[in-house]
Design a protein around this motif. Sequence first.
Motif, PDB file in Angstrom:
ATOM      1  N   PRO A  99       0.793  -1.229   0.000  1.00  0.00           N
ATOM      2  CA  PRO A  99       0.000   0.000   0.000  1.00  0.00           C
ATOM      3  C   PRO A  99       0.822   1.274   0.000  1.00  0.00           C
ATOM      4  CG  PRO A  99       0.034  -0.935   2.189  1.00  0.00           C
ATOM      5  CD  PRO A  99       0.751  -1.913   1.306  1.00  0.00           C
ATOM      6  N   VAL A 100       2.092   1.185   0.355  1.00  0.00           N
ATOM      7  CA  VAL A 100       2.877   2.403   0.481  1.00  0.00           C
ATOM      8  C   VAL A 100       4.341   2.099   0.236  1.00  0.00           C
ATOM      9  CG1 VAL A 100       3.347   2.196   2.958  1.00  0.00           C
ATOM     10  CG2 VAL A 100       3.165   4.469   1.937  1.00  0.00           C
ATOM     11  N   SER A 101       5.059   3.099  -0.250  1.00  0.00           N
ATOM     12  CA  SER A 101       6.509   2.993  -0.432  1.00  0.00           C
ATOM     13  C   SER A 101       7.146   4.303   0.010  1.00  0.00           C
ATOM     14  CB  SER A 101       6.859   2.683  -1.893  1.00  0.00           C
ATOM     15  OG  SER A 101       6.366   3.709  -2.744  1.00  0.00           O
ATOM     16  N   GLN A 102       8.431   4.218   0.301  1.00  0.00           N
ATOM     17  CA  GLN A 102       9.154   5.394   0.792  1.00  0.00           C
ATOM     18  C   GLN A 102      10.475   5.555   0.052  1.00  0.00           C
ATOM     19  OE1 GLN A 102       9.178   3.951   4.950  1.00  0.00           O
ATOM     20  NE2 GLN A 102       8.427   5.974   5.493  1.00  0.00           N
ATOM     21  N   GLN A 103      10.879   6.801  -0.130  1.00  0.00           N
ATOM     22  CA  GLN A 103      12.200   7.107  -0.672  1.00  0.00           C
ATOM     23  C   GLN A 103      13.197   7.219   0.477  1.00  0.00           C
ATOM     24  OE1 GLN A 103      13.294   7.562  -3.997  1.00  0.00           O
ATOM     25  NE2 GLN A 103      11.317   6.581  -4.442  1.00  0.00           N
ATOM     26  N   ARG A 104      14.304   6.497   0.357  1.00  0.00           N
ATOM     27  CA  ARG A 104      15.338   6.511   1.393  1.00  0.00           C
ATOM     28  C   ARG A 104      16.694   6.852   0.768  1.00  0.00           C
ATOM     29  NH1 ARG A 104      14.089   3.306   5.984  1.00  0.00           N
ATOM     30  NH2 ARG A 104      11.914   3.724   6.508  1.00  0.00           N
ATOM     31  N   PRO A 105      17.575   7.573   1.486  1.00  0.00           N
ATOM     32  CA  PRO A 105      18.918   7.841   0.964  1.00  0.00           C
ATOM     33  C   PRO A 105      19.795   6.602   1.092  1.00  0.00           C
ATOM     34  CG  PRO A 105      18.661   8.798   3.154  1.00  0.00           C
ATOM     35  CD  PRO A 105      17.325   8.256   2.778  1.00  0.00           C
ATOM     36  N   ASP A 106      20.655   6.389   0.101  1.00  0.00           N
ATOM     37  CA  ASP A 106      21.575   5.254   0.196  1.00  0.00           C
ATOM     38  C   ASP A 106      22.972   5.743   0.569  1.00  0.00           C
ATOM     39  OD1 ASP A 106      22.813   6.257  -2.089  1.00  0.00           O
ATOM     40  OD2 ASP A 106      21.759   4.898  -3.443  1.00  0.00           O
ATOM     41  N   ALA A 107      23.914   4.829   0.726  1.00  0.00           N
ATOM     42  CA  ALA A 107      25.257   5.160   1.209  1.00  0.00           C
ATOM     43  C   ALA A 107      26.053   5.974   0.193  1.00  0.00           C
ATOM     44  CB  ALA A 107      26.012   3.872   1.547  1.00  0.00           C
ATOM     45  N   LEU A 108      25.665   5.960  -1.072  1.00  0.00           N
ATOM     46  CA  LEU A 108      26.408   6.659  -2.113  1.00  0.00           C
ATOM     47  C   LEU A 108      25.818   8.031  -2.432  1.00  0.00           C
ATOM     48  CD1 LEU A 108      26.992   3.651  -4.545  1.00  0.00           C
ATOM     49  CD2 LEU A 108      28.545   4.551  -2.786  1.00  0.00           C
ATOM     50  N   GLY A 109      24.854   8.460  -1.632  1.00  0.00           N
ATOM     51  CA  GLY A 109      24.259   9.766  -1.855  1.00  0.00           C
ATOM     52  C   GLY A 109      23.042   9.752  -2.762  1.00  0.00           C
ATOM     53  N   GLY A 110      22.722   8.589  -3.289  1.00  0.00           N
ATOM     54  CA  GLY A 110      21.520   8.477  -4.113  1.00  0.00           C
ATOM     55  C   GLY A 110      20.302   8.148  -3.257  1.00  0.00           C
ATOM     56  N   ARG A 111      19.244   7.678  -3.902  1.00  0.00           N
ATOM     57  CA  ARG A 111      18.015   7.328  -3.187  1.00  0.00           C
ATOM     58  C   ARG A 111      17.494   5.998  -3.726  1.00  0.00           C
ATOM     59  NH1 ARG A 111      16.374  11.490  -0.157  1.00  0.00           N
ATOM     60  NH2 ARG A 111      14.298  10.613   0.181  1.00  0.00           N
ATOM     61  N   TYR A 112      16.824   5.282  -2.868  1.00  0.00           N
ATOM     62  CA  TYR A 112      16.183   4.034  -3.271  1.00  0.00           C
ATOM     63  C   TYR A 112      14.779   3.991  -2.676  1.00  0.00           C
ATOM     64  CZ  TYR A 112      17.177   2.269   1.457  1.00  0.00           C
ATOM     65  OH  TYR A 112      17.227   2.097   2.805  1.00  0.00           O
ATOM     66  N   THR A 113      13.954   3.099  -3.206  1.00  0.00           N
ATOM     67  CA  THR A 113      12.573   2.956  -2.752  1.00  0.00           C
ATOM     68  C   THR A 113      12.449   1.745  -1.849  1.00  0.00           C
ATOM     69  OG1 THR A 113      11.733   3.951  -4.794  1.00  0.00           O
ATOM     70  CG2 THR A 113      10.173   2.683  -3.475  1.00  0.00           C
ATOM     71  N   LEU A 114      11.816   1.952  -0.708  1.00  0.00           N
ATOM     72  CA  LEU A 114      11.565   0.862   0.235  1.00  0.00           C
ATOM     73  C   LEU A 114      10.067   0.575   0.229  1.00  0.00           C
ATOM     74  CD1 LEU A 114      13.148  -0.888   2.304  1.00  0.00           C
ATOM     75  CD2 LEU A 114      12.380   0.713   4.072  1.00  0.00           C
ATOM     76  N   TYR A 115       9.718  -0.663  -0.097  1.00  0.00           N
ATOM     77  CA  TYR A 115       8.319  -1.055  -0.215  1.00  0.00           C
ATOM     78  C   TYR A 115       7.846  -1.736   1.074  1.00  0.00           C
ATOM     79  CZ  TYR A 115       9.092  -0.245  -5.181  1.00  0.00           C
ATOM     80  OH  TYR A 115       9.406   0.326  -6.389  1.00  0.00           O
ATOM     81  N   SER A 116       6.710  -1.310   1.584  1.00  0.00           N
ATOM     82  CA  SER A 116       6.105  -1.932   2.763  1.00  0.00           C
ATOM     83  C   SER A 116       5.120  -2.989   2.295  1.00  0.00           C
ATOM     84  CB  SER A 116       5.394  -0.880   3.624  1.00  0.00           C
ATOM     85  OG  SER A 116       6.324   0.034   4.164  1.00  0.00           O
ATOM     86  N   VAL A 117       5.449  -4.230   2.553  1.00  0.00           N
ATOM     87  CA  VAL A 117       4.646  -5.363   2.101  1.00  0.00           C
ATOM     88  C   VAL A 117       3.770  -5.847   3.253  1.00  0.00           C
ATOM     89  CG1 VAL A 117       4.693  -7.697   1.143  1.00  0.00           C
ATOM     90  CG2 VAL A 117       6.440  -6.027   0.465  1.00  0.00           C
ATOM     91  N   TYR A 118       2.478  -5.927   2.998  1.00  0.00           N
ATOM     92  CA  TYR A 118       1.524  -6.400   4.006  1.00  0.00           C
ATOM     93  C   TYR A 118       0.960  -7.748   3.576  1.00  0.00           C
ATOM     94  CZ  TYR A 118       1.463  -1.934   6.455  1.00  0.00           C
ATOM     95  OH  TYR A 118       1.825  -0.837   7.188  1.00  0.00           O
ATOM     96  N   LEU A 119       0.729  -8.601   4.559  1.00  0.00           N
ATOM     97  CA  LEU A 119       0.101  -9.899   4.337  1.00  0.00           C
ATOM     98  C   LEU A 119      -1.080 -10.031   5.284  1.00  0.00           C
ATOM     99  CD1 LEU A 119       0.006 -12.703   3.044  1.00  0.00           C
ATOM    100  CD2 LEU A 119       1.642 -13.490   4.778  1.00  0.00           C
ATOM    101  N   ASP A 120      -2.257 -10.239   4.726  1.00  0.00           N
ATOM    102  CA  ASP A 120      -3.493 -10.338   5.527  1.00  0.00           C
ATOM    103  C   ASP A 120      -3.688  -9.128   6.428  1.00  0.00           C
ATOM    104  OD1 ASP A 120      -4.141 -12.797   4.429  1.00  0.00           O
ATOM    105  OD2 ASP A 120      -3.047 -13.909   5.956  1.00  0.00           O
ATOM    106  N   GLY A 121      -3.266  -7.949   5.935  1.00  0.00           N
ATOM    107  CA  GLY A 121      -3.500  -6.719   6.681  1.00  0.00           C
ATOM    108  C   GLY A 121      -2.444  -6.365   7.699  1.00  0.00           C
ATOM    109  N   PHE A 122      -1.432  -7.209   7.891  1.00  0.00           N
ATOM    110  CA  PHE A 122      -0.366  -6.950   8.857  1.00  0.00           C
ATOM    111  C   PHE A 122       0.948  -6.709   8.113  1.00  0.00           C
ATOM    112  CE2 PHE A 122      -3.531  -8.895  11.429  1.00  0.00           C
ATOM    113  CZ  PHE A 122      -3.301  -8.496  12.736  1.00  0.00           C
ATOM    114  N   LEU A 123       1.750  -5.787   8.622  1.00  0.00           N
ATOM    115  CA  LEU A 123       3.045  -5.535   8.013  1.00  0.00           C
ATOM    116  C   LEU A 123       3.882  -6.804   8.042  1.00  0.00           C
ATOM    117  CD1 LEU A 123       5.072  -3.543   6.782  1.00  0.00           C
ATOM    118  CD2 LEU A 123       5.830  -3.009   9.105  1.00  0.00           C
ATOM    119  N   PHE A 124       4.301  -7.248   6.869  1.00  0.00           N
ATOM    120  CA  PHE A 124       5.077  -8.474   6.736  1.00  0.00           C
ATOM    121  C   PHE A 124       6.563  -8.174   6.643  1.00  0.00           C
ATOM    122  CE2 PHE A 124       6.930 -11.757   3.910  1.00  0.00           C
ATOM    123  CZ  PHE A 124       6.705 -12.867   4.703  1.00  0.00           C
ATOM    124  N   CYS A 125       6.916  -7.215   5.802  1.00  0.00           N
ATOM    125  CA  CYS A 125       8.317  -6.846   5.672  1.00  0.00           C
ATOM    126  C   CYS A 125       8.409  -5.528   4.923  1.00  0.00           C
ATOM    127  CB  CYS A 125       9.110  -7.935   4.927  1.00  0.00           C
ATOM    128  SG  CYS A 125       8.669  -8.088   3.179  1.00  0.00           S
TER     129      CYS A 125
END
Length: 439
Positions: A8-34
């Motif tokens: 349902p949601v993703s976030q932009q995060r800074p990486d170690a090299l000064g760039g950015r990456y996307t972190l995806y929040s994965v839910y299973l049966d309505g609970f945060l899975f990873c």
Amino acid sequence: MKMHFCIPVSQQRPDALGGRYTLYSVYLDGFLFCRVRYSQLHRWNEQLRRVFGDCLPPFPPKYYLAMTTSMANERRDQLERYLQNVTVDPNMLRSDVFVDFLKLVQLDTFSISTKKASLDIFLPNGRSIPVEILTSDTAERVLEVVSQKIGLCRELLGYFGLFLIRFCKEGKLSVMKKLADFELPYVSLRSSEVENYKVGLRKWYLDPSLDSMLMDCRAAVSLIYMQAIQDIQKEWARPTQAQRQKLEALQREDNQTKFLELSREVRHYGYVQLDPCTCDYPEPGCGAVLSVGNNEISCCVTLPDNQTQDIIFQMNRVKCWQVTFLGTLLDMNGPQQTLNQNLELRFLYSEESRWQWFVIYSRQAFLLSSCLKKMISEKMVKLAAENPEMQIEVPEQGRSKKYHIQQSQKDSSSFLPRTSKITTAEADCVLGTVEEEGL
């Protein structure tokens, strides 16, 4: 059958090299899975492809230039469909490359290392069994450990499951979800501990006649006996006064077999009862208490004039259903780690020769959906046994070509509400429900 994975949601995060990456929040049966990166999922897909070849679902391609908002949303939607489709094949679900990756991302998300730990597994009688496990042990493995400790026959493990149960004040409890075989109970419990959850052992079938399959195992009989007593005490099963007196006498004698025989005649025996919720039938905003089992959805509806009405929906007249999250996740770094606050389940039902949508608003909508899938699966198993010449495809765990989940996007906001639609239209020849999809 596909699982209720969503992103349902993703976030932009800074990486170690000064760039950015996307972190995806994965839910299973309505609970945060990873929470996981695209690059992790891409490597996992490559590992799966080396083992299973081209039978894998399509994986979203890499982009070497910056993505636009629409491209990012499309990728998130594609990853969501990939996670749902990759769970269709039971061989894949049981493979080491599948399970090991999901174990790793669960541990990493909640900053838990692999170590020895003690986990309390709660029984329906309120007692708990401490078991020594690893924090990285899956629900399937933990169930095996518990079964060995209580003497439950290994071949009967499929009739039971581990559940996340929320304990409330005054002894009330709510069954919130069944843990998938590859979920880590220790991690799931730690990730939801703010809401006083515990891991409980309960039977996992909704056809009361299946009790007969367990009667030769003393530990299995003891478990379903405990659950029957609990269900009656919680008023989830509703015996008549005469039945209650006979059951109490049998309980005093500790005659478990006779107790269970009589219990199968009790209204709502073996059903899963949900917490009080809201529905739109017969009028919008009506309160309702749902009990699900024995191929029906039983609703006790409170009307605006405080009168109650019992309504039964038969599963062989349900064409499809879908679960939708209606709210917004504001702070993904905060304690809110479930989607269960604003959920609806709507199902398409045949009544008086016409199709009509019925809507239920419940934080246990994903559990309700799992129960509906379970009843269909049990029905198909029974039909296959009764009609071997029909070549009915019996859905295995996580697999059925006769049922599918589709995802639809509701808007283009930063959080995209998702709709998980499970349709039974392709099984019409088996269930006799509809003649065409019509969706």
